[in-house]
Design a protein around this motif. Structure first.
Motif, PDB file in Angstrom:
ATOM      1  N   GLU A 162       0.831  -1.203   0.000  1.00 39.45           N
ATOM      2  CA  GLU A 162       0.000   0.000   0.000  1.00 39.45           C
ATOM      3  C   GLU A 162       0.868   1.257   0.000  1.00 39.45           C
ATOM      4  OE1 GLU A 162      -3.851  -1.816   2.456  1.00 39.45           O
ATOM      5  OE2 GLU A 162      -2.407  -0.502   3.444  1.00 39.45           O
ATOM      6  N   MET A 163       1.929   1.244   0.796  1.00 41.14           N
ATOM      7  CA  MET A 163       2.804   2.415   0.869  1.00 41.14           C
ATOM      8  C   MET A 163       3.551   2.616  -0.446  1.00 41.14           C
ATOM      9  SD  MET A 163       2.187   3.834   3.656  1.00 41.14           S
ATOM     10  CE  MET A 163       3.408   5.106   3.323  1.00 41.14           C
ATOM     11  N   LEU A 164       3.972   1.528  -1.089  1.00 45.68           N
ATOM     12  CA  LEU A 164       4.664   1.656  -2.371  1.00 45.68           C
ATOM     13  C   LEU A 164       3.723   2.207  -3.440  1.00 45.68           C
ATOM     14  CD1 LEU A 164       6.778  -1.642  -2.387  1.00 45.68           C
ATOM     15  CD2 LEU A 164       7.617   0.708  -2.129  1.00 45.68           C
ATOM     16  N   ALA A 165       2.467   1.756  -3.417  1.00 45.29           N
ATOM     17  CA  ALA A 165       1.487   2.284  -4.369  1.00 45.29           C
ATOM     18  C   ALA A 165       1.247   3.774  -4.118  1.00 45.29           C
ATOM     19  CB  ALA A 165       0.175   1.505  -4.253  1.00 45.29           C
ATOM     20  N   LEU A 166       1.223   4.169  -2.858  1.00 42.83           N
ATOM     21  CA  LEU A 166       1.056   5.585  -2.518  1.00 42.83           C
ATOM     22  C   LEU A 166       2.258   6.400  -2.986  1.00 42.83           C
ATOM     23  CD1 LEU A 166      -0.342   7.928  -1.072  1.00 42.83           C
ATOM     24  CD2 LEU A 166       0.743   7.163   1.053  1.00 42.83           C
ATOM     25  N   LEU A 167       3.464   5.893  -2.738  1.00 43.43           N
ATOM     26  CA  LEU A 167       4.671   6.608  -3.147  1.00 43.43           C
ATOM     27  C   LEU A 167       4.701   6.795  -4.658  1.00 43.43           C
ATOM     28  CD1 LEU A 167       7.433   5.044  -0.860  1.00 43.43           C
ATOM     29  CD2 LEU A 167       6.598   7.390  -0.831  1.00 43.43           C
ATOM     30  N   GLU A 168       4.290   5.755  -5.385  1.00 38.94           N
ATOM     31  CA  GLU A 168       4.300   5.866  -6.844  1.00 38.94           C
ATOM     32  C   GLU A 168       3.384   6.990  -7.312  1.00 38.94           C
ATOM     33  OE1 GLU A 168       4.476   2.665 -10.293  1.00 38.94           O
ATOM     34  OE2 GLU A 168       2.468   2.725  -9.418  1.00 38.94           O
ATOM     35  N   THR A 169       2.334   7.249  -6.556  1.00 39.72           N
ATOM     36  CA  THR A 169       1.380   8.290  -6.936  1.00 39.72           C
ATOM     37  C   THR A 169       1.890   9.682  -6.597  1.00 39.72           C
ATOM     38  OG1 THR A 169      -0.455   6.757  -6.564  1.00 39.72           O
ATOM     39  CG2 THR A 169      -0.992   9.109  -6.614  1.00 39.72           C
ATOM     40  N   VAL A 170       2.583   9.819  -5.462  1.00 38.95           N
ATOM     41  CA  VAL A 170       2.884  11.164  -4.959  1.00 38.95           C
ATOM     42  C   VAL A 170       4.294  11.658  -5.272  1.00 38.95           C
ATOM     43  CG1 VAL A 170       1.214  10.898  -3.097  1.00 38.95           C
ATOM     44  CG2 VAL A 170       3.594  10.299  -2.670  1.00 38.95           C
ATOM     45  N   VAL A 171       5.241  10.756  -5.567  1.00 39.68           N
ATOM     46  CA  VAL A 171       6.605  11.235  -5.837  1.00 39.68           C
ATOM     47  C   VAL A 171       6.727  11.590  -7.317  1.00 39.68           C
ATOM     48  CG1 VAL A 171       7.553   9.809  -3.998  1.00 39.68           C
ATOM     49  CG2 VAL A 171       7.569   8.949  -6.345  1.00 39.68           C
ATOM     50  N   PRO A 172       7.648  12.472  -7.686  1.00 39.37           N
ATOM     51  CA  PRO A 172       7.870  12.790  -9.099  1.00 39.37           C
ATOM     52  C   PRO A 172       8.188  11.531  -9.903  1.00 39.37           C
ATOM     53  CG  PRO A 172       9.021  14.355  -7.688  1.00 39.37           C
ATOM     54  CD  PRO A 172       8.503  13.278  -6.779  1.00 39.37           C
ATOM     55  N   GLY A 176      10.321   8.226  -8.889  1.00 39.77           N
ATOM     56  CA  GLY A 176       9.619   6.952  -8.739  1.00 39.77           C
ATOM     57  C   GLY A 176      10.262   5.843  -9.544  1.00 39.77           C
ATOM     58  N   HIS A 177      10.721   6.168 -10.768  1.00 39.35           N
ATOM     59  CA  HIS A 177      11.389   5.166 -11.599  1.00 39.35           C
ATOM     60  C   HIS A 177      12.682   4.698 -10.945  1.00 39.35           C
ATOM     61  CE1 HIS A 177       8.559   5.179 -14.774  1.00 39.35           C
ATOM     62  NE2 HIS A 177       8.862   6.369 -15.282  1.00 39.35           N
TER      63      HIS A 177
END
Length: 271
Positions: A162-172, A176-177
């Motif tokens: 869940e946290m990784l999915a959130l990070l993918e959404t909010v970080v540039p 994220g890549h």
């Protein structure tokens, strides 16, 4: 013609006609003795042009610019028509470029949707989805590792996804890549996924533990070995207050201390 008649003729609403009057796009016609507006063919021609321009996607301010300098009048001089024509070309070229960008964005969105749709059809869409194909592959690796272990999956593993999915959404996107690349590389190392699930199990075991539990330090050191440098905060003060409060909100005191301690160990290693 009355307002309802000209609106019906051109294919707009009477409310739109009044709005165009209010904005000054359509001049007010003369009024009859009874106070009703009396529209002419010339008004209908101008109203039809406004409709055509808005249907192309021009905003009303852009329509105003196109109609300026006498462009809305059939009796405009040649100089005025030429000037208006050049302005219309500029506006239409900008609109064409904007539509081209939208078309590219739409094609990219459909491509991403196609990948997700195929995953869904094959039953491979993660519960945390939709996520990027790269993150979906990482989640798939986690699912296979979990299936090979006895018992149910640790709750912390699901929280991590869940946290990784959130990070993918909010970080540039670029950041994220980089983060995803580091995670995939780390997960692909021999025994890494097994070690990760051992840490998840240890964190689950600390769900009701106090911050000074003797298991905290060992678990933190194990977790630190799994933390990519890209996930280490530049300022360790970021681990207190602000957004970090949300991140640690549903962790026990011991779990929160494990994560903070692990990040500090990883930061020391990175230096």
């Amino acid at each position: 013609m009355r307002i309802g008649e000209i609106a019906g003729l051109v294919g707009v609403t009477a409310r739109a006609v009044r709005h165009y009057h209010h904005l000054g796009l359509l001049p007010e016609p003369r009024r009859l003795a009874n106070g009703y507006r009396d529209y002419t063919l010339r008004d209908a021609v101008l109203l039809a042009r406004i409709r055509r321009l808005t249907e192309l996607g021009l905003g009303l301010d852009e329509v105003r610019g196109v109609l300026a300098d006498g462009g809305g009048s059939p009796c405009s001089s040649g100089a005025e028509s030429s000037r208006d024509g050049r302005e219309l070309v500029d506006v239409l070229e900008e609109l064409d470029a904007d539509l081209a960008r939208q078309q590219e964005e739409l094609a990219a969105r459909r491509e991403r949707l196609g990948v997700l749709l195929e995953q869904a059809r094959q039953g491979r869409l993660p519960a945390e989805g939709p996520v990027s194909p790269g993150l979906a592959e990482l989640f798939g690796d986690m699912a296979r590792a979990s299936a090979a272990l006895p018992g149910p999956e640790p709750a912390m593993a699901a929280r991590d996804r869940e946290m990784l999915a959130l990070l993918e959404t909010v970080v540039p996107e670029a950041e994220g890549h980089r983060l995803l690349g580091s995670l995939r590389e780390l997960a692909g190392a021999p025994g890494a996924m097994e070690r990760a699930y051992e840490v998840y199990a240890r964190l689950d075991a600390l769900a009701d533990a106090a911050a000074d539990d003797v298991r905290v330090e060992e678990t933190a050191r194990m977790l630190a070995g799994l933390v990519p440098d890209e996930m280490v905060p530049d300022d360790m003060g970021d681990l207190e207050g602000g957004p970090a409060t949300v991140f640690f909100a549903d962790l026990s005191a011991a779990q929160a201390r494990v994560v903070r301690r692990a990040l500090r160990i990883a930061a020391e290693r990175a230096r």
